[in-house]
Design an enzyme around this catalytic site. Structure first.
Site, PDB file in Angstrom:
ATOM      1  CB  VAL A 147      35.557  47.358  41.920  1.00  0.00           C
ATOM      2  CG1 VAL A 147      36.943  47.905  41.467  1.00  0.00           C
ATOM      3  CG2 VAL A 147      34.820  46.394  40.969  1.00  0.00           C
ATOM      4  CG  LEU A 169      37.238  43.843  52.235  1.00  0.00           C
ATOM      5  CD1 LEU A 169      36.621  43.979  53.543  1.00  0.00           C
ATOM      6  CD2 LEU A 169      37.863  45.323  52.233  1.00  0.00           C
ATOM      7  CE  LYS A 170      33.960  41.728  44.463  1.00  0.00           C
ATOM      8  NZ  LYS A 170      32.836  42.905  44.359  1.00  0.00           N
ATOM      9  CB  ILE A 171      35.801  36.401  48.939  1.00  0.00           C
ATOM     10  CG1 ILE A 171      36.633  36.383  47.709  1.00  0.00           C
ATOM     11  CG2 ILE A 171      35.243  35.246  49.227  1.00  0.00           C
ATOM     12  CD1 ILE A 171      37.471  35.125  47.458  1.00  0.00           C
TER      13      ILE A 171
END
Length: 315
Positions: A129, A180-182
């Site tokens: 998230v 994508l989160k990283i």
């Protein structure tokens, strides 16, 4: 068909707000209450007060539930939890269960988790998230979800307009959500680093941080304004009763993942390297109860201003 039983593990600053929103949704729609557990079960008192059902351990949550959410601190914790779930499968089948991890973990961890669960007939969804703890409490997070399409569709009603304002569909490959989160956290940490340098520059030259704060708000909008505010308000070093928005320890973990992945793919992240060094020194100076924006404290210290700004309430 009876309604699905939902479970939750992980009640940190992000997880508790998310779980509370989910329990409120279940209660409002006459659905079975959320079963939950946590390393420290007492942290779930507010969730119990809202109607959630506490369980002694993660294994009990897995046994009782069809859909299990996790929101934990790092890869090692996720691996340990799933090992427990797989051990549970020797006495209770995991077939048909859906596991959703909302944490920030390495893409390889997501892929390994998905493979192990698939071998037992279960499904893994990577759903990290975007948003800090106040956003989680408000139910306005952005979920980046990857996994089998039927499983993603099954859990979507429990997320959209419940815990999150939007869902980014990342397809079937769970590595993509983690990547994508990283990548998103590379941007967040880099923003913090550049904003910190700019504020130190403004203070050293006599321009002043108030004028720079106003310029950032007018020029770059509410997102960068909010990051800047975490610096200028002193929230980079919050008092003991206020949780960091993005804890320094978690930020260091994420930056370590980013730098490792970058090296594996033949690229570099010099801004992240600088920020990581400064944040590690900030943790040495101020302890673990600091925000990722504490790169500002180290930048101040390097410029001879001292780690703590005048607006810090903790020294």
């Amino acid at each position: 068909m009876p309604p699905k039983q939902l479970g939750w593990f992980g009640l940190g600053s992000m997880g508790l707000g998310m779980a509370l929103n989910l329990q409120k949704y279940l209660d409002a729609n006459g659905l079975p209450p959320l079963h939950y557990s946590n390393r420290s079960l007492s942290k779930g008192q507010a969730l119990q007060d809202a109607g959630g059902i506490p369980k002694d351990d993660f294994e009990s949550v897995v046994q009782d539930c069809d859909i299990i959410f996790t929101m934990i601190s790092n890869d090692a914790v996720l691996a340990t939890l799933l090992d427990k779930a797989l051990t549970t499968s020797s006495t209770s089948s995991l077939a048909g269960k859906i596991f959703i991890d909302a944490s920030t973990v390495h893409p390889d961890t997501s892929a390994t988790s998905a493979g192990h669960l698939k071998a037992q007939g279960a499904t893994f969804i990577a759903a990290p998230v975007f948003g800090a703890s106040p956003v989680a409490a408000a139910g306005k997070l952005i979920f980046a979800m990857a996994g089998p399409s039927d499983a993603v569709a099954a859990v979507r009603p429990y997320i959209l307009d419940v815990m999150g304002r939007s869902i980014i569909d990342m397809g079937a490959d769970v590595r993509k959500s983690s990547l994508l989160k990283i990548c998103g956290n590379i941007l967040v940490i880099s923003f913090m680093e550049v904003l910190s340098e700019s504020h130190v520059f403004a203070e050293k030259t006599g321009l002043g941080t108030t004028l720079l704060q106003d310029f950032i708000a007018n020029m770059f909008g509410p997102v960068l304004e909010s990051y800047s505010e975490r610096i200028t308000s002193g929230a980079y070093a919050p008092p003991p009763d206020v949780a960091p928005g993005f804890a320094a320890a978690l930020a260091c973990k994420d930056m370590g993942h980013a730098l490792g992945i970058a090296e594996d793919h033949g690229t570099t992240l010099p801004t992240v390297e600088t920020a990581l060094g400064r944040l590690r020194r900030a943790r040495e100076t101020a302890g673990e109860w600091i925000d990722s924006a504490a790169v500002y404290g180290t930048a101040r210290e390097e410029a001879g201003l001292g780690f703590w700004s005048e607006r810090c309430t903790r020294e």
